[in-house]
Design a protein around this motif. Structure first.
Motif, PDB file in Angstrom:
ATOM      1  N   ARG A 156       0.846  -1.187   0.000  1.00  0.00           N
ATOM      2  CA  ARG A 156       0.000   0.000   0.000  1.00  0.00           C
ATOM      3  C   ARG A 156       0.884   1.241   0.000  1.00  0.00           C
ATOM      4  NH1 ARG A 156      -5.248   1.431   1.059  1.00  0.00           N
ATOM      5  NH2 ARG A 156      -5.607   3.386   2.186  1.00  0.00           N
ATOM      6  N   ASN A 158       0.754   5.534  -0.905  1.00  0.00           N
ATOM      7  CA  ASN A 158      -0.055   6.720  -1.209  1.00  0.00           C
ATOM      8  C   ASN A 158      -1.547   6.411  -1.235  1.00  0.00           C
ATOM      9  OD1 ASN A 158       2.339   8.254  -1.578  1.00  0.00           O
ATOM     10  ND2 ASN A 158       2.525   7.436  -3.665  1.00  0.00           N
ATOM     11  N   GLY A 159      -1.944   5.536  -0.298  1.00  0.00           N
ATOM     12  CA  GLY A 159      -3.367   5.220  -0.177  1.00  0.00           C
ATOM     13  C   GLY A 159      -3.901   4.249  -1.203  1.00  0.00           C
ATOM     14  N   GLN A 160      -3.013   3.654  -2.024  1.00  0.00           N
ATOM     15  CA  GLN A 160      -3.450   2.737  -3.067  1.00  0.00           C
ATOM     16  C   GLN A 160      -2.724   1.399  -2.921  1.00  0.00           C
ATOM     17  OE1 GLN A 160      -5.888   3.470  -5.339  1.00  0.00           O
ATOM     18  NE2 GLN A 160      -6.104   5.464  -4.304  1.00  0.00           N
ATOM     19  N   PHE A 161      -3.448   0.303  -3.223  1.00  0.00           N
ATOM     20  CA  PHE A 161      -2.858  -1.030  -3.184  1.00  0.00           C
ATOM     21  C   PHE A 161      -2.254  -1.380  -4.531  1.00  0.00           C
ATOM     22  CE2 PHE A 161      -5.913  -1.692   0.355  1.00  0.00           C
ATOM     23  CZ  PHE A 161      -5.021  -2.110   1.314  1.00  0.00           C
ATOM     24  N   GLN A 162      -1.097  -2.027  -4.486  1.00  0.00           N
ATOM     25  CA  GLN A 162      -0.467  -2.540  -5.694  1.00  0.00           C
ATOM     26  C   GLN A 162      -0.217  -4.037  -5.516  1.00  0.00           C
ATOM     27  OE1 GLN A 162       3.042  -0.387  -6.837  1.00  0.00           O
ATOM     28  NE2 GLN A 162       2.103   1.617  -6.494  1.00  0.00           N
ATOM     29  N   LYS A 216      -9.877  -3.974  -0.015  1.00  0.00           N
ATOM     30  CA  LYS A 216      -9.874  -2.504  -0.043  1.00  0.00           C
ATOM     31  C   LYS A 216     -10.704  -1.878   1.076  1.00  0.00           C
ATOM     32  CE  LYS A 216     -13.494  -2.723  -3.590  1.00  0.00           C
ATOM     33  NZ  LYS A 216     -13.839  -2.371  -4.989  1.00  0.00           N
TER      34      LYS A 216
END
Length: 512
Positions: A156, A158-162, A216
Motif C-alpha cells: 500500500r 499513497n493510499g493505493q494497493f499494488q 480494499k
C-alpha cells in the motif's frame, strides 16, 4: 498272528542303535546352527547361539551407522539409519536358525537337512521404521530441501494497493516420502550407504490477482500515543511496526506478533529501553514493543478477527485502558496471536508518525452497515500502594538516587458491545486481566566520609518517604557547601547538632 522276519527286526534295532550312536557323536554340534543357514545377509552356519547373536548385533550396528542420502529439488541431505529409527523386526531369527534340523519330528528334521544339501536356507530379517522418529527427522531435513513458495501479496503506497506477484516453490511431501522410504527398506536396501529420491511437489503461491483486488475495505483501525517515550523506546516501536507492516494474511492463516518481530536483540535491530520484568521496570532490548502488539490487538478486535493468544502486562500500562493491552515477552512465552477468520485475504498496515503508532486492517467488509462494534473496560478491583519502598545502597555516594514510579493494582474486564442502528444488541466479555500493585521504589546511595551525613540518610530512609530522602539529600549538599567556609570549631558544633537531629528523626520513625 503275523510273523515279522528276523532280519527286519534286526535291521530296525541296528537302525535305532545307530541313531543313538550318532546322537552321542554329535553332542558337541547340538548347540550349533546347521551349515548353509543365513539370517538376512549374515551367514550363521556352524555358529553357536551366542556367536550368531553377536554376528547379528554387529550387522545391526553397521546398519545403524549406514548413511542414507535423501534427494529432492536438486538438493541433498544425509541422515543415518539410526536417526530414522530403522530397526529389525524378526527378533527370534537366531532361535529359528538354531532349530533347523533339530526341532520337529524325524521326518521334518530329515527334510530340513536334505534341503540344506541342495542349497542354503535364509531367515528373513525385515527392517521396520519408527514412523514417529522418521517423521520428525524428515520434517526437519525437508526445510533444507524445500524452496518455499512466495505468496502473491500487496503493498500500500499513497493510499493505493499494488499487486506483488509471488513465485511457486518445491516442498517435500513428508507423508509420501515416508512411504517411499519404507518401501525401499523392505524391497531394495542391503543395509549399506545408499541414496534415494524423496517425493517433492510444486507448491503454487497463495492468492490470485483477482482475489487480492477485492482487499480494499477498512475492517478495523487503532492508534496509540508514545510522545513521552525515550529515544530507544521510540526506535523499537518503529522497528517492530515496520516488520508487521505489509503483512497479507489469507483465510485460516494464523499470525504471531512475537515470531514476526523477534528476536528482540541488538542484532534484530532493537535498542535498550524500559520494559516490565517480574513486577519491575528494567532496561531490555526491544523495550516498548508491547505498545506495538497492544495497538494491533485493538485493531484486530475492531476487525473482529479471532484472537487465539493474548496476555496482559504484569503491571498496568498507560497508553490503553485496563484489559485492552496485549503483552509480548520472549522470556515468559507471552505472545499475541490471531487468525484471519474471514473468507478473504486481509492486509495489515502499520506505521508511525509524530510519536503515534497506527494499525489498520483492510479486507472485504461483509458485516451489516447498521452494525457497530465498540469495546469497554471495566475495573473490578483497585489496589493503591500505601508506602514507598526505599533501599539503601552503601556502594553509592550520597546524592545518587534511582526512583521507579508506583503502579496501582487492578483487576479488570474488557467487554465487546455490539449495536445495531445505535441500539445495543449484545454485550460479551472478551477477557479478564490482573495487574500487580507495585509501590514507588527508590535505591539511595548512603556512602560518605562524613558519618553524620550517612546517619542523616539512614534516618531519612527510615521514614519510608522518598520525598523526605530527596529533601535530606538537598540539605546535606547545602551543609557540605557551607562547611567549606567554616572553622574547625564551627564544624564540630554543627556535627553535634546534626547527630542530635538524626537521633530525633530515628526516635520519631520508631514511634518513641
Amino acid at each position: 498272528m503275523k510273523w515279522i522276519p528276523l532280519f527286519t527286526l534286526a535291521a530296525l534295532c541296528i537302525g535305532f542303535a545307530g541313531n543313538r550312536a550318532v546322537t552321542k557323536a554329535e553332542t558337541a554340534e547340538n548347540h550349533k546352527i546347521a551349515d548353509g543357514v543365513y539370517i538376512g545377509n549374515v551367514y550363521v552356519g556352524g555358529m553357536t547361539e551366542q556367536e550368531a547373536g553377536d554376528a547379528i548385533s554387529a550387522y545391526a550396528q553397521s546398519v545403524d551407522d549406514a548413511v542414507l542420502t535423501l534427494n529432492a529439488n536438486g538438493k541433498s541431505v544425509e541422515v543415518s539409519a539410526q536417526e530414522l529409527g530403522i530397526t529389525f523386526q524378526n527378533t527370534n531369527a537366531v532361535q529359528e536358525a538354531l532349530a533347523v534340523g533339530r526341532n520337529g519330528n524325524l521326518i521334518k528334521r530329515y527334510k530340513d537337512k536334505k534341503d540344506l544339501e541342495h542349497g542354503s536356507k535364509v531367515f528373513e530379517l525385515p527392517l521396520g521404521l519408527n514412523e514417529t522418529a522418521a517423521r520428525e527427522v524428515l520434517t526437519a531435513k525437508a526445510e533444507k530441501l524445500n524452496n518455499e513458495a512466495v505468496d502473491n501479496g500487496l503493498i500500500r503506497e499513497n493510499g493505493q494497493f499494488q499487486f506483488i506477484e509471488g513465485s511457486s516453490g518445491v516442498e517435500v511431501n513428508v507423508e509420501k516420502s515416508l512411504m517411499t522410504i519404507e518401501d525401499y527398506l523392505k524391497n531394495n536396501w542391503d543395509g549399506t550407504d545408499a541414496s534415494l529420491d524423496l517425493v517433492a511437489e510444486v507448491v503454487e503461491p497463495e492468492g490470485t490477482k483477482e482475489e487480492l483486488a477485492k482487499v480494499k475495505d477498512l475492517l478495523g483501525s487503532y492508534t496509540t500515543n508514545y510522545s513521552t517515550s525515550s529515544a530507544g523506546r521510540c526506535a523499537n516501536i518503529s522497528v517492530a511496526a515496520g516488520k508487521i507492516n505489509g503483512t497479507v494474511l489469507y483465510p485460516g492463516e494464523e499470525f504471531s506478533v512475537g515470531q514476526t518481530i523477534g528476536p528482540l536483540t541488538a542484532a534484530g535491530g532493537y535498542e535498550l529501553a524500559g520494559a516490565y520484568e517480574n513486577g519491575q521496570t528494567v532496561q531490555s532490548y526491544g523495550g516498548g514493543v508491547c505498545q506495538v502488539s497492544t495497538t494491533l490487538y485493538n485493531a484486530v478486535l475492531r476487525a473482529e478477527l479471532e484472537v487465539t493468544q493474548r496476555s496482559n502486562h504484569s503491571m498496568i500500562v498507560t497508553y490503553v485502558d485496563p484489559s485492552a493491552d496485549a503483552a509480548i515477552a520472549e522470556s515468559s512465552g507471552k505472545d499475541f496471536v490471531f487468525v484471519n477468520n474471514t473468507d478473504y485475504p486481509i492486509y495489515i498496515d502499520g506505521h508511525t508518525a509524530d510519536k503515534k503508532i497506527t494499525f489498520t486492517i483492510y479486507g472485504v467488509e461483509t458485516r451489516a452497515k447498521n452494525r457497530a462494534v465498540d469495546y469497554e473496560s471495566e475495573v473490578v478491583e483497585k489496589k493503591v500502594p500505601e508506602a514507598d519502598q526505599i533501599i539503601a545502597d552503601a556502594s553509592q555516594p550520597i546524592g545518587v538516587i534511582s526512583v521507579s514510579s508506583a503502579h496501582i493494582g487492578y483487576k479488570a474486564k474488557l467487554w465487546k458491545i455490539v449495536k445495531e442502528n445505535g441500539v445495543e444488541v449484545s454485550r460479551e466479555q472478551v477477557n479478564s486481566s490482573n495487574y500487580k500493585m507495585s509501590p514507588r521504589t527508590a535505591t539511595v546511595g548512603i556512602a560518605s566520609p562524613d558519618p553524620n551525613a550517612t546517619s542523616q540518610m539512614q534516618a531519612a530512609i527510615a521514614t519510608s518517604s522518598i520525598d523526605t530522602v530527596k529533601a535530606t539529600i538537598s540539605n546535606i549538599k547545602a551543609q557540605q557547601a557551607a562547611a567549606a567556609a567554616l572553622t574547625p570549631e564551627q564544624l564540630q558544633a554543627i556535627a553535634e547538632a546534626q547527630a542530635q537531629a538524626a537521633q530525633a528523626q530515628q526516635d520519631a520513625a520508631a514511634g518513641n
